[in-house]
Design a protein around this motif. Structure first.
Motif, PDB file in Angstrom:
ATOM      1  N   ALA A  22       0.774 -67.500 -26.197  1.00  0.00           N
ATOM      2  CA  ALA A  22       0.928 -67.637 -24.747  1.00  0.00           C
ATOM      3  C   ALA A  22       1.625 -66.424 -24.148  1.00  0.00           C
ATOM      4  O   ALA A  22       1.428 -66.094 -22.975  1.00  0.00           O
ATOM      5  CB  ALA A  22       1.705 -68.913 -24.425  1.00  0.00           C
ATOM      6  N   GLY A  23       2.461 -65.764 -24.951  1.00  0.00           N
ATOM      7  CA  GLY A  23       3.076 -64.508 -24.524  1.00  0.00           C
ATOM      8  C   GLY A  23       4.051 -64.634 -23.378  1.00  0.00           C
ATOM      9  O   GLY A  23       4.129 -63.744 -22.521  1.00  0.00           O
ATOM     10  N   CYS A  24       4.814 -65.724 -23.347  1.00  0.00           N
ATOM     11  CA  CYS A  24       5.768 -65.936 -22.262  1.00  0.00           C
ATOM     12  C   CYS A  24       7.118 -66.311 -22.851  1.00  0.00           C
ATOM     13  O   CYS A  24       7.221 -67.207 -23.702  1.00  0.00           O
ATOM     14  CB  CYS A  24       5.271 -67.044 -21.331  1.00  0.00           C
ATOM     15  N   GLU A  75       8.730 -62.122 -29.036  1.00  0.00           N
ATOM     16  CA  GLU A  75       8.941 -62.370 -30.454  1.00  0.00           C
ATOM     17  C   GLU A  75       9.551 -63.752 -30.626  1.00  0.00           C
ATOM     18  O   GLU A  75       9.818 -64.454 -29.641  1.00  0.00           O
ATOM     19  CB  GLU A  75       9.818 -61.293 -31.083  1.00  0.00           C
ATOM     20  N   VAL A  76       9.763 -64.149 -31.876  1.00  0.00           N
ATOM     21  CA  VAL A  76      10.206 -65.515 -32.167  1.00  0.00           C
ATOM     22  C   VAL A  76      11.599 -65.493 -32.772  1.00  0.00           C
ATOM     23  O   VAL A  76      11.854 -64.767 -33.742  1.00  0.00           O
ATOM     24  CB  VAL A  76       9.223 -66.223 -33.128  1.00  0.00           C
ATOM     25  N   HIS A  77      12.474 -66.298 -32.186  1.00  0.00           N
ATOM     26  CA  HIS A  77      13.820 -66.482 -32.746  1.00  0.00           C
ATOM     27  C   HIS A  77      13.796 -67.702 -33.659  1.00  0.00           C
ATOM     28  O   HIS A  77      13.311 -68.771 -33.285  1.00  0.00           O
ATOM     29  CB  HIS A  77      14.841 -66.689 -31.625  1.00  0.00           C
ATOM     30  N   HIS A  78      14.297 -67.548 -34.892  1.00  0.00           N
ATOM     31  CA  HIS A  78      14.329 -68.624 -35.882  1.00  0.00           C
ATOM     32  C   HIS A  78      15.762 -68.950 -36.235  1.00  0.00           C
ATOM     33  O   HIS A  78      16.623 -68.057 -36.290  1.00  0.00           O
ATOM     34  CB  HIS A  78      13.598 -68.208 -37.159  1.00  0.00           C
ATOM     35  N   CYS A 120      16.134 -61.070 -24.406  1.00  0.00           N
ATOM     36  CA  CYS A 120      16.833 -62.339 -24.623  1.00  0.00           C
ATOM     37  C   CYS A 120      17.219 -62.506 -26.089  1.00  0.00           C
ATOM     38  O   CYS A 120      18.274 -63.072 -26.405  1.00  0.00           O
ATOM     39  CB  CYS A 120      15.951 -63.502 -24.168  1.00  0.00           C
ATOM     40  N   HIS A 121      16.382 -62.016 -26.994  1.00  0.00           N
ATOM     41  CA  HIS A 121      16.678 -62.118 -28.423  1.00  0.00           C
ATOM     42  C   HIS A 121      17.923 -61.297 -28.767  1.00  0.00           C
ATOM     43  O   HIS A 121      18.793 -61.739 -29.538  1.00  0.00           O
ATOM     44  CB  HIS A 121      15.475 -61.644 -29.238  1.00  0.00           C
ATOM     45  N   GLU A 122      18.021 -60.122 -28.203  1.00  0.00           N
ATOM     46  CA  GLU A 122      19.207 -59.304 -28.449  1.00  0.00           C
ATOM     47  C   GLU A 122      20.449 -59.958 -27.870  1.00  0.00           C
ATOM     48  O   GLU A 122      21.537 -59.889 -28.466  1.00  0.00           O
ATOM     49  CB  GLU A 122      19.000 -57.920 -27.834  1.00  0.00           C
ATOM     50  N   ASP A 123      20.307 -60.635 -26.713  1.00  0.00           N
ATOM     51  CA  ASP A 123      21.451 -61.348 -26.134  1.00  0.00           C
ATOM     52  C   ASP A 123      21.928 -62.476 -27.040  1.00  0.00           C
ATOM     53  O   ASP A 123      23.129 -62.698 -27.201  1.00  0.00           O
ATOM     54  CB  ASP A 123      21.067 -61.918 -24.762  1.00  0.00           C
ATOM     55  N   CYS A 155      13.490 -66.575 -19.962  1.00  0.00           N
ATOM     56  CA  CYS A 155      13.453 -65.850 -18.687  1.00  0.00           C
ATOM     57  C   CYS A 155      12.054 -65.682 -18.123  1.00  0.00           C
ATOM     58  O   CYS A 155      11.877 -65.065 -17.074  1.00  0.00           O
ATOM     59  CB  CYS A 155      14.109 -64.480 -18.844  1.00  0.00           C
ATOM     60  N   LYS A 156      11.027 -66.191 -18.819  1.00  0.00           N
ATOM     61  CA  LYS A 156       9.629 -66.134 -18.377  1.00  0.00           C
ATOM     62  C   LYS A 156       9.044 -64.727 -18.375  1.00  0.00           C
ATOM     63  O   LYS A 156       7.985 -64.500 -17.786  1.00  0.00           O
ATOM     64  CB  LYS A 156       9.466 -66.758 -16.981  1.00  0.00           C
ATOM     65  N   SER A 157       9.693 -63.788 -19.033  1.00  0.00           N
ATOM     66  CA  SER A 157       9.128 -62.448 -19.135  1.00  0.00           C
ATOM     67  C   SER A 157       7.897 -62.475 -20.039  1.00  0.00           C
ATOM     68  O   SER A 157       7.756 -63.333 -20.912  1.00  0.00           O
ATOM     69  CB  SER A 157      10.176 -61.490 -19.715  1.00  0.00           C
TER      70      SER A 157
END
Length: 596
Positions: free
Chosen positions: A529-531, A542-545, A581-584, A535-537
Motif C-alpha cells: 500500500a506504500g503508506c 519500511e516495516v518496524h518489527h 518515523c522509524h528513526e524517531d 504520518c501517512k507519508s
C-alpha cells in the motif's frame, strides 16, 4: 512479471514430468518471490536475532528487495559467514547452530522455494521430514498402517548428517537436473561461506549450516539418493512371496475343531478355539516370504523386516556401505540398532514401536484384535524427563521465572506446553500415561499462582477451577478470564480439559503448504500500500518489527508514543512506516499521533 504462484507452479510441473531446469537463476530477479519469502519467515523467532552483522528483519522494505535483486542480477551477491552458537542436546553434547544475517535468510528462502517446488514432487513417498503436508505423525501412521507382521526393526541414524554433506556430491546431484551454472554457483557459495565462532572465521569444507533456511531441503535432496537405493535395490531383493504359507499346527487345531463340531462336543470346541487363538494362522518362518519396509524422517530412518536376523544384519551392512562409499556419510553406531520387534521396542521420532503378540481378545467381528499389529507407545523415560522440568527435590514446584507474569499468562504458558506434548503423543495407545505429567504440571502451576499471590494451592484451585463441555463430555480444568471493553469477547486461558484418548487419525505436520501467492498475507498488503501508518507519508516506506508484543509493555510512561498504542490496538508485531518515523522510534522520540 509473473506472479510467485505462476513461477512455482511452472517449476513444480517440470519436476513432476522429470524435465531439467534451465535459466533458473533468472527467477531470482522476481520481487514477488522475495515478498512471498518475506511473508513466510518474518514471524520466525530468529528473524530478530542478528547474525554476523547487526542486520535483522526490522527495517524491511521494497527498496531493500530491489537492492538485493540488483546485486544478484550483476552476480555480485556474497553470502556472509553464519554466526555459530551451540545449543545443548539430550545426551549432554552441544549442537552447533548457525545464525545467518537477514538478507542471507531472505535469499536462502527464495532458493528454498525454488528447490522445494521442483524436488518435492520427485521425492520418495517414504520421506516425511521437512516437507509440506508431512511430518512425524504421517511417518508414524505409515508404520502402523503398513508394517504389520514385522519381525525386526533396524533403527538408523546418520552421524552429524547436516555437517557431513559432501559439497562435491551435492553439486553433482543438483547439476543432474538444474542446468544453470549461475544458480549452482550461488548455492555452492552459500555452502562454503564459512562460519564465525568467537568472531573468528572458519571454513566450511562440508555440510550445510544447521539453522540455515535452505539446509532442510538440501539435506532431503542429498538423502533422496538413500531413499532411491533402498527402493530400487533393497526392497525388490528382500520382498518376495505374495502370502505366507499356512501354519500346519494351526490347521491341525482347525481340523480338530471341525471334528468336535461334527460330534457335538461344545466344550472341546470352546477349548480348541481358545488354543487356536494363540497360534498364528500363517507360518511366520516361511522361507519363501520376506517383507522389507522403509521410512525416513530427516536423518533418522527405520526399516521393518519380516525374515531371519542374519538377513537383517546384511541389510544394515549394505546401507552402511552405501552411505560410506557413495554418499560420504557414516552411521551412528550407538543409535543404529537391530531390535526384535515383539520383545524389544524400537525408538523412532520419540515413540516406542513394537509388534504386538497375538492374544485372546476379540474385536466386534469375533477376530483377534491384536495379531502382529504395530503398536505405538509413550516412552516412560520421556514422561519422567518432562516431569523433572516442573519438579524440585522430587515434588512439583513453582517456577520462579513466571512469578511476575499475569495469571492469564501463567495459565496460558502451562497449557501451551502441555497441549503440545499431548497432541504429539495422541497416536500412542497408552497416551493416558501422560496423566502423571498433567498432575505434576497442574500442581506446579497452582504453586506458581500461590507464590505470586502469597496464597495457598487450595485457594488458587478453588478460585480458578471450572467445568467445561467438550466433545468427550464434561471436563474439569482451570480457567482464567480477562474481560475486555468495547463489547469484545473476553480472553480465556485454560489448563486441562484435554482428553487423554488415543486418536488414530491425529496429524501433526512440520510445515504448512507453500503459499500460492502473497494476496492473502496481510503484512504484504500493507507494505505494498506504500503508506506510513503513523504520518501517512508515501516515501521511503519500511516495516518496524518487535520481537514480541510483550516488549511494548516496557514503554510504561503514561504518555506512551502513538506507535505503541497503534501496535497494541492491532495486536501486530509489525508497523508499516516511513523512514523518518522509524528513526524517531529507535531514537526514542515521540512521533505524531496517527490521523484517522
Amino acid at each position: 512479471m509473473q506472479s510467485a504462484a505462476t513461477v512455482l507452479n511452472v517449476i513444480r510441473e517440470r519436476g513432476r514430468r522429470g524435465l531439467p531446469l534451465e535459466r533458473l537463476y533468472r527467477q531470482l530477479f522476481n520481487p514477488q518471490l522475495f515478498l512471498l519469502a518475506y511473508g513466510r519467515i518474518y514471524a520466525n523467532k530468529g528473524s530478530m536475532t542478528p547474525g554476523a552483522t547487526s542486520e535483522t528483519v526490522d527495517g524491511m522494505s521494497q527498496a531493500k528487495i530491489g537492492a538485493i535483486i540488483d546485486v544478484l542480477r550483476r552476480e555480485r551477491y556474497r553470502w556472509r559467514p553464519v554466526k555459530r552458537v551451540f545449543t545443548p542436546k539430550k545426551n549432554g553434547k552441544l549442537r552447533p547452530l548457525g545464525l545467518p544475517t537477514w538478507s542471507d535468510k531472505l535469499v536462502a528462502e527464495v532458493v528454498r522455494l525454488l528447490l522445494e517446488a521442483y524436488y518435492d514432487v520427485r521425492f520418495s513417498d517414504r520421506s516425511h521430514g521437512f516437507r509440506p503436508g508431512r511430518g512425524c505423525h504421517t511417518a508414524l501412521d505409515e508404520v502402523v498402517s503398513v508394517w504389520k507382521g514385522t519381525h525386526w526393526f533396524i533403527e538408523g541414524d546418520i552421524s552429524d548428517c547436516f555437517g557431513s554433506l559432501d559439497h562435491t556430491i551435492m553439486a553433482s546431484i543438483l547439476a543432474e537436473k538444474i542446468h544453470d551454472g549461475r544458480f549452482l554457483r550461488l548455492v555452492s557459495n552459500m555452502l562454503t561461506a564459512g562460519y564465525l565462532e568467537d568472531w573468528r572465521w572458519h571454513a566450511t569444507l562440508s555440510g550445510a549450516p544447521q539453522g540455515g533456511v535452505a539446509s532442510p531441503v538440501l539435506s532431503n535432496i542429498y538423502l533422496d539418493r538413500l531413499d532411491r537405493f533402498v527402493e530400487q535395490s533393497l526392497l525388490p531383493e528382500y520382498n518376495r512371496g505374495r502370502l505366507r504359507r499356512r501354519n500346519t499346527e494351526y490347521q491341525v487345531v482347525d481340523h480338530a475343531i471341525a471334528k468336535a463340531r461334527r460330534h457335538g462336543d461344545r466344550a472341546a470346541v470352546k477349548a480348541l478355539r481358545r488354543q487356536r487363538r494363540t497360534l498364528p494362522s500363517q507360518d511366520p518362518n516361511d522361507p519363501g516370504y520376506r517383507r522389507l519396509r522403509y521410512v525416513r524422517y530427516a536423518d533418522d530412518w527405520l526399516l521393518g523386516f519380516a525374515g531371519p536376523r542374519h538377513e537383517a544384519e546384511q541389510i544394515k551392512s549394505r546401507i552402511a556401505t552405501f552411505l560410506r562409499e557413495d554418499m560420504k556419510l557414516e552411521l551412528s553406531q550407538s543409535k543404529t540398532l537391530i531390535t526384535h520387534a515383539a520383545s524389544q521396542p524400537a525408538r523412532f521420532l520419540g515413540y516406542e514401536i513394537r509388534t504386538q503378540r497375538a492374544d485372546n481378545k476379540l474385536d466386534r467381528r469375533g477376530q483377534r484384535s491384536v495379531n502382529a499389529a504395530i503398536g505405538l507407545f509413550v516412552p516412560r523415560d520421556v514422561i519422567r524427563q518432562k516431569c523433572v522440568n516442573y519438579m524440585r527435590e522430587g515434588k512439583p514446584a513453582q517456577r520462579g521465572s513466571l512469578l511476575h507474569d499475569q495469571d492469564f499468562t501463567i495459565v496460558a504458558k502451562y497449557q501451551a506446553e502441555y497441549r503440545g506434548l499431548v497432541q504429539y503423543y495422541l497416536l500412542a495407545q497408552d497416551v493416558f500415561r501422560l496423566e502423571r505429567l498433567r498432575w505434576v504440571m497442574e500442581t506446579s502451576m497452582l504453586k506458581t499462582l500461590a507464590g505470586k499471590h502469597k496464597s495457598t494451592v487450595t485457594k488458587m484451585a478453588r478460585k480458578y477451577k471450572t467445568v467445561i463441555d467438550t466433545t468427550d463430555g464434561k471436563r474439569t480444568c482451570f480457567q482464567v478470564t480477562v474481560d475486555r471493553d468495547r463489547g469484545r469477547k473476553p480472553l480465556v486461558a485454560r489448563f486441562g480439559g484435554i482428553p487423554l484418548k488415543r486418536q488414530r487419525t491425529a496429524v501433526l505436520t512440520d510445515l504448512s503448504p507453500i503459499m500460492a501467492s502473497t494476496k492473502r498475507n496481510e503484512l504484504i498488503h500493507r507494505l505494498l500500500a506504500g503508506c506510513c501508518e503513523i504520518c501517512k507519508s508515501r516515501t521511503n516506506i519500511e516495516v518496524h518489527h518487535v520481537r514480541k508484543l510483550a516488549d511494548l509493555n516496557r514503554h510504561d510512561r503514561p504518555d506512551k508514543p502513538a506507535w505503541v498504542h497503534l501496535m497494541a490496538k492491532r495486536r501486530r508485531k509489525t508497523l508499516v512506516i516511513c523512514r523518518a518515523c522509524h528513526e524517531d522510534i529507535h531514537a526514542g522520540r515521540t512521533t505524531a499521533p496517527t490521523r484517522n
